[in-house]
Design an enzyme around this catalytic site. Structure first.
Site, PDB file in Angstrom:
ATOM      1  N   HIS A 126     -27.499   2.765   0.254  1.00 25.98           N
ATOM      2  CA  HIS A 126     -28.573   2.178   1.068  1.00 25.98           C
ATOM      3  C   HIS A 126     -29.380   3.264   1.787  1.00 25.98           C
ATOM      4  CE1 HIS A 126     -29.587  -1.994   1.854  1.00 25.98           C
ATOM      5  NE2 HIS A 126     -29.985  -1.674   3.069  1.00 25.98           N
ATOM      6  N   THR A 143     -35.295  -0.692  -5.545  1.00 25.79           N
ATOM      7  CA  THR A 143     -35.078   0.633  -6.138  1.00 25.79           C
ATOM      8  C   THR A 143     -33.845   0.627  -7.034  1.00 25.79           C
ATOM      9  OG1 THR A 143     -36.067   1.647  -4.172  1.00 25.79           O
ATOM     10  CG2 THR A 143     -34.801   3.077  -5.633  1.00 25.79           C
TER      11      THR A 143
END
Length: 271
Positions: free
Chosen positions: A99, A108
């Site tokens: 993260h 992403t």
């Protein structure tokens, strides 16, 4: 994504992907493509009630972890054989777990999955709609992620859940292709039945009109498309209008022709 499939994965490429997928969506545009820095409060994953579901590693560890992610993705980590689809799923998990960004980590991670599959020559992946299915199964996705954390990092839960998503995406793609093949065959039959009454230019126009119901045709555009005289183009369009296949409407000083609203039904096509 296709143009990046041959590029090795690097932290810089991950940052570029993040910039692309979050363009115009971040509260602070300056955070696009920038992992969180030491001293910044790490963004955690919470449920609807505000309970923390996942606390990512400290920002101080991100550079080393990003390098490890890239090494694994590129097959340079010294691990034993990993099936390509499992490698891609693990890359997805690693980015989601770390993260690194303030926002856009999920987007992403999904792009990295596509990159990994394409990089390993699984070209069909480009046509799979993974994100759509993940949105429909967010609860299942979240549970599989949490099970991995709660079971000492056993990724079996996440891998199994993602394989199910991929399998469903492949099934959906096959269903879509079957529908398109059926529609094409129906169109070919309908057009063949008109072949004795229409010329090849008119048939081509109808094929285009089926695909693009909002299309507009003018004498000039039809003339240019088929390299015929203005009079021949006008005759083609007026004939299709006379058979109830096109509707004429005023446009400027002349006219345009639009496909009739029920063109598929008029041609005897289903769907």
């Amino acid at each position: 994504m296709g143009e990046l499939r041959g590029e090795p994965l690097t932290p810089a490429l991950i940052a570029e992907i993040h910039r692309i997928v979050t363009e115009g969506t971040l509260d602070d545009p300056a955070t696009a493509g920038r992992p969180q820095l030491p001293g910044e409060e790490r963004v955690v994953v919470m449920d609807m009630e505000g309970n923390v579901l996942h606390a990512p590693p400290p920002a101080e560890q991100l550079p080393e972890r990003m390098e490890a992610l890239c090494a694994f993705a590129n097959g340079e980590s010294g691990t034993s054989y990993v099936p390509p689809v499992v490698r891609a799923i693990v890359v997805h998990f690693m980015l989601s777990f770390d993260h690194p960004f303030v926002d856009g980590n999920g987007r992403t991670a999904r792009v990295l999955f596509y990159w990994s599959m394409l990089n390993q020559d699984y070209w069909l992946t480009e046509f799979l709609s993974i994100s759509r299915l993940l949105k429909r199964k967010q609860a299942q996705y979240g549970r599989s992620f949490l099970h991995c954390e709660q079971d000492e990092g056993d990724l079996t839960y996440f891998i199994a859940a993602q394989l199910g998503i991929i399998s469903q995406a492949i099934t959906d793609l096959h269903d879509y292709l079957d529908r398109k093949v059926s529609q094409t065959r129906n169109l070919q039959r309908a057009v063949s039945a008109l072949a004795g009454h229409l010329n090849h230019r008119q048939i081509a126009l109808l094929q285009n009109a089926i695909k693009k119901p909002d299309a507009r045709y003018t004498v000039r555009s039809h003339s240019r498309s088929h390299n015929v005289t203005v009079q021949t183009a006008r005759t083609d369009l007026q004939a299709l209008e006379g058979q109830g296949l096109l509707t004429r409407v005023p446009e400027g000083r002349g006219f345009a022709w639009l496909p009739v609203g029920d063109l598929r039904k008029v041609l005897g096509l289903s769907g």
